[in-house]
Write a protein that holds these residues in place. Structure first.
Motif, PDB file in Angstrom:
ATOM      1  N   HIS A  99      10.160  -3.165   1.736  1.00  0.00           N
ATOM      2  CA  HIS A  99       8.699  -3.108   1.699  1.00  0.00           C
ATOM      3  C   HIS A  99       8.119  -4.501   1.918  1.00  0.00           C
ATOM      4  O   HIS A  99       7.010  -4.646   2.412  1.00  0.00           O
ATOM      5  CB  HIS A  99       8.205  -2.543   0.373  1.00  0.00           C
ATOM      6  N   LEU A 100       8.855  -5.500   1.477  1.00  0.00           N
ATOM      7  CA  LEU A 100       8.454  -6.898   1.620  1.00  0.00           C
ATOM      8  C   LEU A 100       9.681  -7.698   2.023  1.00  0.00           C
ATOM      9  O   LEU A 100      10.806  -7.317   1.673  1.00  0.00           O
ATOM     10  CB  LEU A 100       7.979  -7.474   0.276  1.00  0.00           C
TER      11      LEU A 100
ATOM     12  N   PRO B  61       0.821  -1.216   0.000  1.00  0.00           N
ATOM     13  CA  PRO B  61       0.000   0.000   0.000  1.00  0.00           C
ATOM     14  C   PRO B  61       0.858   1.270   0.000  1.00  0.00           C
ATOM     15  O   PRO B  61       1.837   1.364   0.740  1.00  0.00           O
ATOM     16  CB  PRO B  61      -0.807  -0.114   1.303  1.00  0.00           C
ATOM     17  N   MET B  62       0.491   2.190  -0.866  1.00  0.00           N
ATOM     18  CA  MET B  62       1.106   3.516  -0.986  1.00  0.00           C
ATOM     19  C   MET B  62       2.555   3.491  -1.482  1.00  0.00           C
ATOM     20  O   MET B  62       3.183   4.540  -1.557  1.00  0.00           O
ATOM     21  CB  MET B  62       1.038   4.277   0.335  1.00  0.00           C
ATOM     22  N   ARG B  63       3.105   2.354  -1.835  1.00  0.00           N
ATOM     23  CA  ARG B  63       4.495   2.296  -2.308  1.00  0.00           C
ATOM     24  C   ARG B  63       4.645   1.536  -3.619  1.00  0.00           C
ATOM     25  O   ARG B  63       5.228   2.035  -4.556  1.00  0.00           O
ATOM     26  CB  ARG B  63       5.406   1.652  -1.257  1.00  0.00           C
ATOM     27  N   VAL B  64       4.161   0.299  -3.648  1.00  0.00           N
ATOM     28  CA  VAL B  64       4.327  -0.530  -4.844  1.00  0.00           C
ATOM     29  C   VAL B  64       2.944  -0.836  -5.401  1.00  0.00           C
ATOM     30  O   VAL B  64       2.139  -1.532  -4.781  1.00  0.00           O
ATOM     31  CB  VAL B  64       5.095  -1.829  -4.534  1.00  0.00           C
TER      32      VAL B  64
ATOM     33  N   ALA C 142      11.518  -8.495  -8.163  1.00  0.00           N
ATOM     34  CA  ALA C 142      11.621  -8.642  -6.703  1.00  0.00           C
ATOM     35  C   ALA C 142      12.222  -7.381  -6.090  1.00  0.00           C
ATOM     36  O   ALA C 142      11.773  -6.916  -5.038  1.00  0.00           O
ATOM     37  CB  ALA C 142      12.458  -9.872  -6.353  1.00  0.00           C
ATOM     38  N   TRP C 143      13.221  -6.805  -6.742  1.00  0.00           N
ATOM     39  CA  TRP C 143      13.853  -5.575  -6.247  1.00  0.00           C
ATOM     40  C   TRP C 143      12.858  -4.423  -6.223  1.00  0.00           C
ATOM     41  O   TRP C 143      12.763  -3.701  -5.232  1.00  0.00           O
ATOM     42  CB  TRP C 143      15.071  -5.238  -7.117  1.00  0.00           C
ATOM     43  N   VAL C 144      12.104  -4.229  -7.309  1.00  0.00           N
ATOM     44  CA  VAL C 144      11.114  -3.143  -7.367  1.00  0.00           C
ATOM     45  C   VAL C 144      10.095  -3.302  -6.236  1.00  0.00           C
ATOM     46  O   VAL C 144       9.694  -2.334  -5.602  1.00  0.00           O
ATOM     47  CB  VAL C 144      10.398  -3.105  -8.740  1.00  0.00           C
ATOM     48  N   ALA C 145       9.695  -4.532  -5.955  1.00  0.00           N
ATOM     49  CA  ALA C 145       8.682  -4.776  -4.930  1.00  0.00           C
ATOM     50  C   ALA C 145       9.232  -4.684  -3.512  1.00  0.00           C
ATOM     51  O   ALA C 145       8.519  -4.257  -2.602  1.00  0.00           O
ATOM     52  CB  ALA C 145       8.059  -6.154  -5.144  1.00  0.00           C
ATOM     53  N   ALA C 146      10.481  -5.052  -3.313  1.00  0.00           N
ATOM     54  CA  ALA C 146      10.985  -5.197  -1.944  1.00  0.00           C
ATOM     55  C   ALA C 146      11.864  -4.061  -1.446  1.00  0.00           C
ATOM     56  O   ALA C 146      11.804  -3.701  -0.277  1.00  0.00           O
ATOM     57  CB  ALA C 146      11.754  -6.512  -1.825  1.00  0.00           C
ATOM     58  N   VAL C 147      12.693  -3.484  -2.306  1.00  0.00           N
ATOM     59  CA  VAL C 147      13.732  -2.544  -1.859  1.00  0.00           C
ATOM     60  C   VAL C 147      13.286  -1.103  -2.084  1.00  0.00           C
ATOM     61  O   VAL C 147      12.947  -0.714  -3.197  1.00  0.00           O
ATOM     62  CB  VAL C 147      15.056  -2.811  -2.613  1.00  0.00           C
TER      63      VAL C 147
ATOM     64  N   VAL D 134      -4.259   9.682  -8.409  1.00  0.00           N
ATOM     65  CA  VAL D 134      -5.461   9.987  -7.631  1.00  0.00           C
ATOM     66  C   VAL D 134      -5.455   9.332  -6.249  1.00  0.00           C
ATOM     67  O   VAL D 134      -6.356   9.568  -5.454  1.00  0.00           O
ATOM     68  CB  VAL D 134      -6.757   9.613  -8.389  1.00  0.00           C
ATOM     69  N   ASP D 135      -4.435   8.541  -5.964  1.00  0.00           N
ATOM     70  CA  ASP D 135      -4.316   7.924  -4.642  1.00  0.00           C
ATOM     71  C   ASP D 135      -4.093   9.024  -3.616  1.00  0.00           C
ATOM     72  O   ASP D 135      -3.244   9.900  -3.800  1.00  0.00           O
ATOM     73  CB  ASP D 135      -3.156   6.934  -4.621  1.00  0.00           C
ATOM     74  N   GLU D 136      -4.860   8.990  -2.544  1.00  0.00           N
ATOM     75  CA  GLU D 136      -4.774  10.032  -1.521  1.00  0.00           C
ATOM     76  C   GLU D 136      -3.353  10.203  -0.985  1.00  0.00           C
ATOM     77  O   GLU D 136      -2.935  11.305  -0.640  1.00  0.00           O
ATOM     78  CB  GLU D 136      -5.733   9.714  -0.380  1.00  0.00           C
TER      79      GLU D 136
END
Length: 165
Positions: A103-104, A20-23, A89-94, A53-55
């Motif tokens: 982040h994960l 949420p709010m990052r990836v 994996a890098w885009v999602a985690a770091v 448009v995400d708050e």
């Protein structure tokens, strides 16, 4: 596996990679015949519109309009399929700004990313807004962002990390 089965698995794998709010992630099936990079870029543009448009990001992106499809195409660089899972994996985690922050859990991101890449198969095309040669990023927003987009010509998977300083 049927196309619907691939789509369901792809969506589940990408959901595991979102934070949420990052990836932000998206996965789907193209409706256009013979989709190529412009159709993938249109999906990227749709994902950028969701972020805008995400708050959490709206105040940072006031007046932001996602780049046009040709501008997104021009910002993308190819990624070799053999490197796609590690990059995803890098885009999602770091975290882009604070690389020591995750982040994960890395294992969770690696497992989900490997599954997504295998679902799209060895012939998939992968694209990023990073120039692998020099390490520069062709930003798609006015913030720090990192994108990986892949397609097998029928399905697509997108992961976009957004960060501010």
């Amino acid at each position: 596996m049927t196309s619907m089965g691939i789509l369901t698995e792809l969506q589940a794998g990408m959901a595991e990679l979102s934070t949420p709010m990052r990836v932000y992630v998206a996965a789907g099936r193209f409706t256009e015949p013979d989709p190529d990079l412009p159709e993938l870029a249109a999906q990227v543009r749709a994902l950028l519109a969701v972020v805008a448009v995400d708050e959490a990001w709206r105040r940072f992106l006031q007046g932001y309009v996602p780049p046009s499809v040709p501008e997104i195409c021009a910002a993308l660089e190819p990624v070799e399929t053999h490197g796609a899972a590690a990059f995803l994996a890098w885009v999602a985690a770091v975290d882009l700004v604070w690389p020591s922050h995750r982040h994960l859990p890395v294992e969770t991101a690696e497992r989900a990313a490997e599954r997504v890449v295998s679902l799209l198969g060895p012939e998939a095309s992968w694209w990023t807004n990073h120039d692998a040669g020099c390490g520069a990023v062709n930003g798609l927003t006015s913030l720090f962002d990192s994108l990986l987009a892949g397609t097998d010509g029928e399905h697509f998977a997108l992961a976009l990390q957004i960060a501010d300083d």
